[in-house]
Design a protein around this motif. Structure first.
Motif, PDB file in Angstrom:
ATOM      1  N   LEU A   1       3.082  70.513  19.877  1.00 57.65           N
ATOM      2  CA  LEU A   1       1.842  70.587  20.638  1.00 57.65           C
ATOM      3  C   LEU A   1       0.642  70.583  19.706  1.00 57.65           C
ATOM      4  O   LEU A   1      -0.363  69.905  19.962  1.00 57.65           O
ATOM      5  N   ARG A   2       0.740  71.314  18.612  1.00 59.91           N
ATOM      6  CA  ARG A   2      -0.386  71.455  17.687  1.00 59.91           C
ATOM      7  C   ARG A   2      -0.677  70.160  16.929  1.00 59.91           C
ATOM      8  O   ARG A   2      -1.737  70.026  16.314  1.00 59.91           O
ATOM      9  N   GLN A   3       0.251  69.218  16.975  1.00 63.24           N
ATOM     10  CA  GLN A   3       0.006  67.917  16.347  1.00 63.24           C
ATOM     11  C   GLN A   3      -0.866  67.021  17.224  1.00 63.24           C
ATOM     12  O   GLN A   3      -1.368  65.996  16.763  1.00 63.24           O
ATOM     13  N   ARG A   4      -1.023  67.417  18.486  1.00 62.44           N
ATOM     14  CA  ARG A   4      -1.809  66.629  19.433  1.00 62.44           C
ATOM     15  C   ARG A   4      -3.275  67.019  19.363  1.00 62.44           C
ATOM     16  O   ARG A   4      -3.630  68.151  18.998  1.00 62.44           O
ATOM     17  N   ASN A   5      -4.136  66.092  19.712  1.00 64.32           N
ATOM     18  CA  ASN A   5      -5.577  66.370  19.752  1.00 64.32           C
ATOM     19  C   ASN A   5      -5.888  67.243  20.961  1.00 64.32           C
ATOM     20  O   ASN A   5      -5.651  66.838  22.103  1.00 64.32           O
ATOM     21  N   LEU A   6      -6.416  68.431  20.714  1.00 66.17           N
ATOM     22  CA  LEU A   6      -6.672  69.384  21.790  1.00 66.17           C
ATOM     23  C   LEU A   6      -7.619  68.822  22.844  1.00 66.17           C
ATOM     24  O   LEU A   6      -7.439  69.046  24.044  1.00 66.17           O
ATOM     25  N   GLU A   7      -8.618  68.081  22.423  1.00 65.95           N
ATOM     26  CA  GLU A   7      -9.640  67.583  23.350  1.00 65.95           C
ATOM     27  C   GLU A   7      -9.118  66.504  24.291  1.00 65.95           C
ATOM     28  O   GLU A   7      -9.599  66.361  25.409  1.00 65.95           O
ATOM     29  N   THR A   8      -8.131  65.746  23.843  1.00 65.61           N
ATOM     30  CA  THR A   8      -7.627  64.636  24.663  1.00 65.61           C
ATOM     31  C   THR A   8      -6.251  64.910  25.259  1.00 65.61           C
ATOM     32  O   THR A   8      -5.741  64.086  26.020  1.00 65.61           O
ATOM     33  N   TYR A   9      -5.663  66.072  24.943  1.00 68.17           N
ATOM     34  CA  TYR A   9      -4.311  66.364  25.417  1.00 68.17           C
ATOM     35  C   TYR A   9      -4.272  66.515  26.935  1.00 68.17           C
ATOM     36  O   TYR A   9      -5.107  67.183  27.539  1.00 68.17           O
ATOM     37  N   ARG A  10      -3.277  65.889  27.525  1.00 67.83           N
ATOM     38  CA  ARG A  10      -2.989  66.043  28.944  1.00 67.83           C
ATOM     39  C   ARG A  10      -1.476  66.190  29.094  1.00 67.83           C
ATOM     40  O   ARG A  10      -0.722  65.395  28.540  1.00 67.83           O
ATOM     41  N   SER A  11      -1.027  67.181  29.829  1.00 69.76           N
ATOM     42  CA  SER A  11       0.401  67.407  29.994  1.00 69.76           C
ATOM     43  C   SER A  11       1.038  66.240  30.744  1.00 69.76           C
ATOM     44  O   SER A  11       0.361  65.436  31.401  1.00 69.76           O
ATOM     45  N   LYS A  12       2.365  66.171  30.676  1.00 72.24           N
ATOM     46  CA  LYS A  12       3.099  65.102  31.360  1.00 72.24           C
ATOM     47  C   LYS A  12       2.811  65.115  32.856  1.00 72.24           C
ATOM     48  O   LYS A  12       2.541  64.061  33.448  1.00 72.24           O
ATOM     49  N   ASN A  13       2.850  66.296  33.469  1.00 73.61           N
ATOM     50  CA  ASN A  13       2.618  66.354  34.910  1.00 73.61           C
ATOM     51  C   ASN A  13       1.179  66.022  35.264  1.00 73.61           C
ATOM     52  O   ASN A  13       0.911  65.403  36.301  1.00 73.61           O
ATOM     53  N   PHE A  14       0.246  66.435  34.422  1.00 71.38           N
ATOM     54  CA  PHE A  14      -1.148  66.088  34.670  1.00 71.38           C
ATOM     55  C   PHE A  14      -1.305  64.568  34.705  1.00 71.38           C
ATOM     56  O   PHE A  14      -2.003  64.017  35.559  1.00 71.38           O
ATOM     57  N   GLN A  15      -0.605  63.880  33.803  1.00 69.67           N
ATOM     58  CA  GLN A  15      -0.667  62.417  33.757  1.00 69.67           C
ATOM     59  C   GLN A  15       0.023  61.791  34.959  1.00 69.67           C
ATOM     60  O   GLN A  15      -0.482  60.825  35.539  1.00 69.67           O
ATOM     61  N   ILE A  16       1.193  62.318  35.326  1.00 70.62           N
ATOM     62  CA  ILE A  16       1.933  61.762  36.465  1.00 70.62           C
ATOM     63  C   ILE A  16       1.122  61.878  37.746  1.00 70.62           C
ATOM     64  O   ILE A  16       1.077  60.951  38.566  1.00 70.62           O
ATOM     65  N   TYR A  17       0.474  63.023  37.937  1.00 72.09           N
ATOM     66  CA  TYR A  17      -0.240  63.300  39.185  1.00 72.09           C
ATOM     67  C   TYR A  17      -1.696  62.827  39.169  1.00 72.09           C
ATOM     68  O   TYR A  17      -2.396  62.969  40.179  1.00 72.09           O
TER      69      TYR A  17
END
Length: 262
Positions: free
Chosen positions: A164-180
């Motif tokens: 998780l920490r390798q991802r950009n905090l500002e642009t991160y969206r969870s898998k479910n957030f993206q699906i929905y």
């Protein structure tokens, strides 16, 4: 994912929200023209053995699906992962925007379908995810309960946090957030069904669109009973803060409260 022409609904399948159980339940009321995507082989076989509609109309030739289902019923359980369902144009965890893109030409009426999806506390989803990570290899060839020790949960949670920490905090969206995600069209309304009231809210969602069925949910991918209390036992204060930061959009959009990390 299921698109029912018969009942005019589209079910978006999120991750770690009892999506497979809901899919099997909804398959019971689907018609022969409805689109049902494949699930894990062990669960697909359970669906077929219960005389419930299996994966259909999602892209491959009917003969290819029939051949796969026949193989699924005959293969020894320990070999059940040796072959995958035929690939189609849609799959089970596909985001709404891609579903529309893939099916709009063949099924333009899909944009008029009632949409619903299951939501769950991010903490419980993450616990379910790390438990799944520990046990899923065995589940795929047995269907047995997945229940990791707290020590293994902590180990996998460490791995999850590191990724998780390798991802950009500002642009991160969870898998479910993206699906929905329906932000590409403000006219779209997704009805969210809460995991903690799953049976009642699923029945309500179906009744609202005219489906008179008192659904019963099968218990697939059986695992530990996640809770915020268990999460607090497994996670450190620092890990809770990191998850709160990265999953902020989920807490806000889906209406779940955050644990105070201090």
């Amino acid at each position: 994912m299921i698109y029912s022409k018969k009942h005019n609904f589209l079910f978006l399948k999120g991750v770690k929200v009892a999506g497979t159980s809901v899919e099997i339940t909804l398959s019971k009321i689907c018609g022969n023209k409805d689109i049902i995507t494949p699930i894990a082989n062990i669960d697909e076989r359970t669906r077929v053995q219960a005389n419930i509609r299996h994966a259909q109309n999602y892209g491959p030739k009917k003969s290819d699906i029939k051949d796969f289902i026949q193989w699924l019923l005959q293969v020894p359980t320990e070999q059940i992962t040796s072959r995958q369902a035929p690939k189609g144009i849609v799959n089970n965890h596909m985001p709404l925007k891609r579903i529309y893109k893939k099916l709009d030409e063949l099924h333009p009426e899909i944009k008029q379908a009632n949409i619903f999806a299951v939501i769950r506390s991010p903490y419980e989803q993450i616990l379910s995810r790390v438990n799944h990570k520990v046990n899923f290899k065995g589940y795929k060839t047995s269907g047995e309960t997945m229940h990791a020790s707290q020590g293994r949960l902590r180990q996998e949670l460490d791995n999850y946090i590191a990724k998780l920490r390798q991802r950009n905090l500002e642009t991160y969206r969870s898998k479910n957030f993206q699906i929905y995600d329906s932000s590409f069209d403000e006219s779209i309304h997704v009805q969210f069904i809460r995991f903690e009231n799953l049976k009642d809210e699923l029945n309500y969602a179906l009744t609202r669109i005219g489906v008179k069925a008192d659904v019963e949910l099968p218990f697939t991918k059986k695992g530990l009973q996640s809770s915020n209390d268990l999460f607090k036992e497994v996670a450190t204060h620092e890990q809770i803060k990191i998850i709160n930061d990265y999953h902020k959009n989920d807490f806000i959009r889906f209406g779940y409260g955050m644990i105070n990390p201090t």
